[in-house]
Design a protein around this motif. Structure first.
Motif, PDB file in Angstrom:
ATOM      1  N   LEU A   1       0.438  -1.829  -0.115  1.00  0.00           N
ATOM      2  CA  LEU A   1      -0.319  -0.179   0.130  1.00  0.00           C
ATOM      3  C   LEU A   1       0.657   0.833   0.203  1.00  0.00           C
ATOM      4  CD1 LEU A   1      -2.745  -1.219   2.571  1.00  0.00           C
ATOM      5  CD2 LEU A   1      -3.040  -1.428   0.223  1.00  0.00           C
ATOM      6  N   LEU A   2       0.355   2.118  -0.709  1.00  0.00           N
ATOM      7  CA  LEU A   2       1.235   3.238  -0.595  1.00  0.00           C
ATOM      8  C   LEU A   2       0.534   4.000   0.577  1.00  0.00           C
ATOM      9  CD1 LEU A   2       1.389   3.803  -4.515  1.00  0.00           C
ATOM     10  CD2 LEU A   2       3.221   3.118  -3.442  1.00  0.00           C
ATOM     11  N   THR A   3       1.327   5.090   0.809  1.00  0.00           N
ATOM     12  CA  THR A   3       1.232   6.235   1.477  1.00  0.00           C
ATOM     13  C   THR A   3       0.181   7.565   1.068  1.00  0.00           C
ATOM     14  OG1 THR A   3       2.859   6.085   2.770  1.00  0.00           O
ATOM     15  CG2 THR A   3       1.795   7.927   3.337  1.00  0.00           C
ATOM     16  N   ALA A   4      -1.151   7.757   1.380  1.00  0.00           N
ATOM     17  CA  ALA A   4      -1.680   9.109   0.883  1.00  0.00           C
ATOM     18  C   ALA A   4      -1.032  10.224   0.606  1.00  0.00           C
ATOM     19  CB  ALA A   4      -2.949   8.972   1.361  1.00  0.00           C
ATOM     20  N   PRO A   5      -1.102  10.985  -0.800  1.00  0.00           N
ATOM     21  CA  PRO A   5      -0.518  12.074  -0.404  1.00  0.00           C
ATOM     22  C   PRO A   5      -1.138  13.374   0.293  1.00  0.00           C
ATOM     23  CG  PRO A   5      -1.074  11.479  -2.754  1.00  0.00           C
ATOM     24  CD  PRO A   5      -1.497  10.402  -2.096  1.00  0.00           C
ATOM     25  N   ARG A   6      -0.813  13.842   1.006  1.00  0.00           N
ATOM     26  CA  ARG A   6      -0.624  14.910   2.315  1.00  0.00           C
ATOM     27  C   ARG A   6      -0.893  14.183   3.683  1.00  0.00           C
ATOM     28  NH1 ARG A   6      -1.436  15.902  -2.605  1.00  0.00           N
ATOM     29  NH2 ARG A   6      -3.829  15.800  -3.397  1.00  0.00           N
ATOM     30  N   SER A   7      -0.323  13.264   3.908  1.00  0.00           N
ATOM     31  CA  SER A   7      -1.105  12.724   4.860  1.00  0.00           C
ATOM     32  C   SER A   7      -0.392  12.537   5.947  1.00  0.00           C
ATOM     33  CB  SER A   7      -2.105  10.886   5.045  1.00  0.00           C
ATOM     34  OG  SER A   7       0.193  10.641   4.156  1.00  0.00           O
ATOM     35  N   PRO A   8       0.070  13.941   6.506  1.00  0.00           N
ATOM     36  CA  PRO A   8       1.570  14.156   7.394  1.00  0.00           C
ATOM     37  C   PRO A   8       1.674  12.594   8.459  1.00  0.00           C
ATOM     38  CG  PRO A   8      -0.222  15.998   7.728  1.00  0.00           C
ATOM     39  CD  PRO A   8      -1.048  14.709   6.742  1.00  0.00           C
ATOM     40  N   THR A   9       0.845  12.274   9.208  1.00  0.00           N
ATOM     41  CA  THR A   9       0.573  11.435  10.306  1.00  0.00           C
ATOM     42  C   THR A   9       1.020  10.706  10.421  1.00  0.00           C
ATOM     43  OG1 THR A   9      -1.358  12.595  11.497  1.00  0.00           O
ATOM     44  CG2 THR A   9      -0.676  10.494  12.191  1.00  0.00           C
ATOM     45  N   THR A  10       0.978   9.748   8.622  1.00  0.00           N
ATOM     46  CA  THR A  10       1.661   8.528   8.468  1.00  0.00           C
ATOM     47  C   THR A  10       2.925   8.646   7.831  1.00  0.00           C
ATOM     48  OG1 THR A  10      -0.833   7.218   8.348  1.00  0.00           O
ATOM     49  CG2 THR A  10       1.078   6.138   7.089  1.00  0.00           C
ATOM     50  N   THR A  11       2.877   9.646   7.265  1.00  0.00           N
ATOM     51  CA  THR A  11       4.447  10.298   6.630  1.00  0.00           C
ATOM     52  C   THR A  11       5.413  11.057   7.688  1.00  0.00           C
ATOM     53  OG1 THR A  11       3.467  11.111   4.571  1.00  0.00           O
ATOM     54  CG2 THR A  11       5.619  11.475   4.966  1.00  0.00           C
ATOM     55  N   GLY A  12       5.097  11.303   9.072  1.00  0.00           N
ATOM     56  CA  GLY A  12       5.848  11.451   9.514  1.00  0.00           C
ATOM     57  C   GLY A  12       6.289  10.114  10.178  1.00  0.00           C
ATOM     58  N   LYS A  13       5.225   9.016  11.174  1.00  0.00           N
ATOM     59  CA  LYS A  13       5.118   7.762  11.332  1.00  0.00           C
ATOM     60  C   LYS A  13       6.515   7.321  11.023  1.00  0.00           C
ATOM     61  CE  LYS A  13       1.399   7.383  14.073  1.00  0.00           C
ATOM     62  NZ  LYS A  13      -0.217   6.661  13.598  1.00  0.00           N
ATOM     63  N   ILE A  14       6.575   7.451   9.430  1.00  0.00           N
ATOM     64  CA  ILE A  14       7.747   6.365   8.764  1.00  0.00           C
ATOM     65  C   ILE A  14       9.175   7.551   8.264  1.00  0.00           C
ATOM     66  CG2 ILE A  14       8.084   5.640   6.440  1.00  0.00           C
ATOM     67  CD1 ILE A  14       5.127   5.622   5.874  1.00  0.00           C
ATOM     68  N   GLU A  15       9.161   8.828   8.622  1.00  0.00           N
ATOM     69  CA  GLU A  15      10.178   9.327   8.350  1.00  0.00           C
ATOM     70  C   GLU A  15      10.985   9.340   9.996  1.00  0.00           C
ATOM     71  OE1 GLU A  15      11.850  10.784   5.619  1.00  0.00           O
ATOM     72  OE2 GLU A  15      10.112  10.106   4.629  1.00  0.00           O
ATOM     73  N   ARG A  16      10.030   8.804  11.211  1.00  0.00           N
ATOM     74  CA  ARG A  16      10.582   8.788  12.387  1.00  0.00           C
ATOM     75  C   ARG A  16      10.832   7.382  12.512  1.00  0.00           C
ATOM     76  NH1 ARG A  16      13.425   9.665  15.714  1.00  0.00           N
ATOM     77  NH2 ARG A  16      13.707   9.663  18.053  1.00  0.00           N
ATOM     78  N   PHE A  17      10.576   6.879  11.710  1.00  0.00           N
ATOM     79  CA  PHE A  17      11.712   5.296  11.882  1.00  0.00           C
ATOM     80  C   PHE A  17      12.539   5.842  10.794  1.00  0.00           C
ATOM     81  CE2 PHE A  17      12.355   0.567  10.144  1.00  0.00           C
ATOM     82  CZ  PHE A  17      12.897   0.528  10.941  1.00  0.00           C
TER      83      PHE A  17
END
Length: 125
Positions: free
Chosen positions: A52-68
């Motif tokens: 599954l791809l992260t939805a565009p403009r989804s800062p919560t999910t993207t932030g979790k991935i970036e933090r990992f």
């Protein structure tokens, strides 16, 4: 326009796009910067894993991935000097075990992620 959106994210193309109609494509498809599945998609499919791809403009999910990714870089990739890429790769399983089994996670009240799993094989008698 059909194709790849910002940051190489696939975008849906309207079926009414004249270029697509000329090519004989009359339904929406997802596209990538390269035609066909990439290696990661093939590996996932070979192990019966959905990608599954992260939805565009989804800062919560993207932030979790970036933090990992930052934790991975700080704790494993750049934590020490490796003499070779093979040595660095060999260190990854041990670090992932530490991360999942021993490292305290603030979101889990200081517990490691393994404590949250309830469906491990052999643990239900």
């Amino acid at each position: 326009m059909c194709g790849v959106g910002p940051r190489d994210r696939p975008v849906r193309c309207p079926a009414s796009d004249p270029d697509r109609q000329r090519q004989g494509v009359h339904r929406p498809v997802r596209t990538r910067s390269r035609p066909g599945p990439v290696r990661f998609d093939r590996i996932c499919a070979g192990h019966d894993i959905g990608h599954l791809l992260t939805a565009p403009r989804s800062p919560t999910t993207t932030g979790k991935i970036e933090r990992f990714h930052r934790t991975l870089a700080d704790g494993w990739a750049y934590a020490r000097f490796y003499d070779s890429e093979a040595e660095q790769r060999a260190a990854l399983p041990g670090w992932l075990h530490f991360y999942n089994h021993h490292r305290a996670h603030s979101a889990l009240r200081g517990q490691p992620p393994i404590t949250r799993l309830t469906n491990l094989p052999g643990h239900h008698t």
